[in-house]
Scaffold this active site. Structure first.
Site, short mmCIF file in Angstrom:
data_model
loop_
_atom_site.label_atom_id
_atom_site.label_comp_id
_atom_site.label_asym_id
_atom_site.label_seq_id
_atom_site.Cartn_x
_atom_site.Cartn_y
_atom_site.Cartn_z
CB CYS A 1 43.00 50.48 46.71
SG CYS A 1 42.16 49.06 46.06
CD GLN B 1 36.97 44.21 48.60
OE1 GLN B 1 37.26 45.37 48.85
NE2 GLN B 1 37.26 43.63 47.46
CG ASP C 1 41.01 45.25 50.30
OD1 ASP C 1 41.88 44.59 49.73
OD2 ASP C 1 40.40 46.20 49.78
CG HIS D 1 45.78 48.02 50.16
ND1 HIS D 1 44.57 48.09 50.79
CD2 HIS D 1 45.50 47.90 48.83
CE1 HIS D 1 43.60 48.05 49.90
NE2 HIS D 1 44.13 47.92 48.70
ZN LIG Z 1 43.30 47.35 46.93
#
Ligand SMILES: [Zn+2]
Ligand SMILES: [Zn+2]
Length: 571
Positions: free
Chosen positions: A274, A321, A323, A325
Site C-alpha cells: 500500500c 500478492q 494487490d 489499490h
Molecule cells: Zn493495500
C-alpha cells in the site's frame, strides 16, 4: 457419565479423551515403566504424551491397539472422583509430571479417573465404560515437549482417533489418506513444481513447471485487470522505516517485519504494498475526471512467521500478492466493489471452484480512526454486497486495523474452506498520507482507497488449486498441457511436426522421446498428470490425424490438427 445436555461435538470429545485413557491403560500394562503425562481430545481425535523407558516404534502401534481392544472388551466402568491432594501425591510419587500437575491445581482436591486397576489424574468428562470405546485407530508417533516447552523434557506423543461407529472411522481414515496423498507439498515434489531449502526457510523456490503455473495465473489476472481498466505498477521491496511509521505498519506489525540497515538508515522489507502505491499516487495532482484510478501490482512481500507456523506454500515468509489499490470518490465505492466481486467470481470459477462465500468483517479491537468513519465504511460494504446478489455473513471484529473488509472463502473438493480474496475500504490512509484530488468545484478532496486482492497470495492460491484438483491441473493452467506419444519410433517425424505446429499456437507441448511401449508412455504421462496425451501410430501418421487421450482414460479418435488447436483454444 455422558451428560445428555452435551452437544454431539462435546460427546465425541469425551469419547476421544476416554480413548486416550484407554491407550495409557494399554501402555501401562504392556510397558509398566512408562511415565504418563497428559492425554487430551483434539479436533481430529486424541493424543497421549509419554516418557517411555525405551522409545516407541511404529510397530508397537498394532500391539497397543490390540491391548486397547482387549481392555475395551473387559467393559470396565470409568469412575471419576475427587481425592485429597496428599493422596494423589502418594499415588504418583514416582511421576514428576503428575506431581507437577497436582501442584498447579489450585483446589484442595484433584480428580482421579479409574478403570479397573488403572488410574489417571484427570479433570473428568468420560464415557461410562471402556466397552463404549470400540472404533479407534492409533495413527502416529512423534516427539513432543513437556508443557510444549522446547527447553523442557522431550516426550513421545502417540496420536489416534476414535469415532462412535466403524463407518465414521472408515470415512475419517479415507479422508485423512486423501489429504495426505494430495498434500501440495507432496504433489510439488512429485510433479517437480517447487521446493524449500534450509538456506531460506519459508521462502519457496519455483522450478520451471511451477513457475509456468504462476505465470499463467499472472497472465489471467493481467488480462482481467486490463478488461476492467487497471494500470499495472510495481514498487520497491525495501523502503525507509519512516514510511512504515507513517503507514501505521510499524506500530501494528513490526514483529512480523524484516529490517536492514543501509548507509546508517533503517529499511524494512515491505510486508504490504500500500504505502508504495500511495507514493506513486502522490507524484502529481489528480482530477476527479481520472477517478476511479486503479493501480494493480504483483507485489512480493515479506512477513516473518514463526518457523513452527510455516506450511508449504500455504504459510510462507515471502509471497506475491495480486494487490490492487483503487483511488475513488465515496460515491464510487459501490460500483468498484461490485466490479471486484465480479472479477472474484469469474476467477474462482475459471480455476475450478464451485463454492465460495463472502464475509463482511467489522471493527477489530486494535484499530485506527473514529467509530463514525468505521460505521460509514462498514455500511457502504454491506449495502454493496446486498446489491451484488451473493450470500454473506458478518464477522464481528475481524476487520483490518485501517478499515472494514469483505473476505471471500473458497470451498475445495475436500470440503475445506480457504480465505483468499479480500476487498478493504480505507478511509484512514488517504488522511494519513494526505492523498487528494481536485473536485469539479476546484476544491481539494480526499479520495477513498479500496485495497483488494483476488488470489490473495499467488503462492497460497497455487497450493489450494493444486490440492483441489488433486494435482491434475486444468488444461489451460497445466505446465505441460500435452504430450505426443508415438506408438513406435516410425512416427517420431510426424510427432515432431505436431509438436512444432502446436508450439506455434502457444500450447505447452512435449514429445515422449523414450522407446518405451505405448502403455509405458501413457503411464508416465499419467504420473506427470499431463491433461492431453496425443497418441499417434501408423494409422494416424498416414491419415494426418491424432488420437486424444485424457487423464481419465477417455479417448477421441481421428482429430485433425486444426480441430485439436480449436479445442485447445476453447479449453
Ligand atoms: Zn493495500
Ligand atoms: Zn480423563
Amino acid at each position: 457419565m455422558i451428560n445428555e445436555k452435551l452437544s454431539d461435538k462435546e460427546k465425541l470429545a469425551q469419547l476421544r479423551h476416554s480413548a486416550a485413557h484407554l491407550l495409557a491403560h494399554a501402555v501401562s500394562e504392556l510397558y509398566p515403566k512408562t511415565k504418563l503425562t497428559i492425554g487430551p481430545a483434539t479436533e481430529e481425535g486424541f493424543f497421549y504424551d509419554f516418557l517411555p523407558e525405551q522409545n516407541f516404534k511404529e510397530e508397537d502401534l498394532p500391539l497397543l491397539e490390540a491391548r486397547m481392544h482387549e481392555i475395551s472388551k473387559r467393559n470396565l466402568p470409568l469412575i471419576h472422583k475427587q481425592v485429597p491432594k496428599a493422596e494423589a501425591r502418594k499415588l504418583y510419587k514416582d511421576n514428576q509430571f503428575k506431581l507437577e500437575l497436582i501442584d498447579k491445581i489450585p483446589d484442595d482436591t484433584v480428580g482421579i479417573a479409574t478403570q479397573g486397576e488403572f488410574n489417571d489424574l484427570c479433570r473428568g468428562g468420560h464415557v461410562e465404560t471402556t466397552g463404549m470405546i470400540q472404533h479407534f485407530k492409533l495413527l502416529t508417533i512423534s516427539g513432543a515437549y513437556w508443557r510444549a516447552d522446547r527447553s523442557g523434557q522431550t516426550l513421545q506423543r502417540i496420536t489416534g482417533t476414535a469415532c462412535w461407529t466403524d463407518k465414521d472411522l472408515a470415512a475419517y481414515l479415507k479422508r485423512r489418506e486423501e489429504l495426505e496423498m494430495y498434500d501440495h507439498r507432496r504433489l510439488g515434489k512429485q510433479l517437480d513444481l517447487f521446493s524449500f531449502h534450509d538456506e531460506g526457510v519459508g521462502f519457496p523456490f519455483f522450478h520451471p513447471k511451477g513457475k509456468s503455473v504462476v505465470n499463467t495465473m499472472v497472465d489471467w489476472m493481467r488480462k482481467l485487470r486490463a478488461e476492467n481498466g487497471y494500470y499495472e505498477v510495481s514498487t520497491p521491496t525495501m523502503l525507509n522505516e519512516k514510511l512504515w511509521h507513517q503507514s501505521g505498519h510499524w506500530a501494528f506489525y513490526k514483529d512480523n517485519m524484516y529490517f536492514s540497515v543501509i548507509d546508517e538508515t533503517t529499511y524494512a522489507l515491505k510486508p504490504m504494498n500500500c504505502p508504495g502505491s500511495f507514493l506513486i499516487y502522490k507524484t502529481r495532482p489528480h482530477s476527479y475526471r481520472e477517478l476511479p484510478l486503479r493501480f494493480g501490482e504483483f507485489g512480493h512481500v515479506h512477513r516473518h512467521e514463526l518457523s513452527g507456523a510455516l506450511h508449504g506454500l500455504i504459510r510462507v515468509r515471502a509471497f506475491t500478492q495480486d494487490d490492487v489499490h483503487i483511488y475513488c470518490t465515496p460515491d464510487q465505492i459501490e460500483s468498484q466493489v461490485v466490479m471486484i466481486i465480479e472479477m472474484i467470481k469469474k476467477t474462482y470459477t475459471k480455476f475450478g471452484f464451485e463454492s465460495f462465500q463472502f464475509a463482511v468483517s467489522t471493527k477489530p479491537e486494535k484499530a485506527m480512526g473514529s467509530d463514525e468513519l468505521w460505521e460509514k465504511a462498514t455500511n457502504a460494504l454491506k449495502k454493496t454486497i446486498e446489491n451484488a446478489n451473493v450470500t454473506y455473513v458478518i464477522q464481528e471484529g475481524e476487520g483490518a486495523f485501517y478499515g472494514p473488509k469483505i473476505d471471500v472463502n473458497i470451498q475445495d473438493s475436500m470440503g475445506r474452506n480457504w480465505q483468499c480474496g479480500t476487498i478493504q475500504v480505507d478511509f484512514f490512509q488517504p488522511e494519513n498520507f494526505d492523498l487528494t484530488y481536485v473536485a469539479a468545484s476546484g476544491a481539494k478532496e480526499r479520495p477513498v482507497v479500496i485495497h483488494s486482492a483476488v488470489f490473495g497470495s499467488l503462492e497460497r492460491f497455487f497450493a489450494i488449486v493444486l490440492e483441489h484438483h488433486k494435482g491434475a491441473l486444468p488444461f489451460w493452467l497445466a505446465p505441460v498441457q500435452a504430450t505426443v506419444l508415438t506408438i513406435t519410433d516410425a512416427q517420431k517425424e510426424y510427432g515432431q511436426k505436431l509438436v512444432d505446429k502446436l508450439k506455434e499456437q502457444g500450447i505447452r507441448v512435449i514429445m515422449d522421446e523414450s522407446s518405451d511401449p505405448i502403455s509405458g508412455k501413457i503411464k508416465s504421462a499419467q504420473m506427470e498428470k499431463i491433461p492431453w496425451m496425443l497418441v499417434v501410430g501408423n494409422k494416424e501418421a498416414e491419415a494426418n490425424t491424432i488420437t486424444l487421450r485424457y487423464l481419465n482414460g477417455k479417448q477421441e479418435f481421428g482429430l485433425t490438427l486444426d480441430g485439436l488447436i480449436k479445442k485447445a483454444q476453447e479449453a
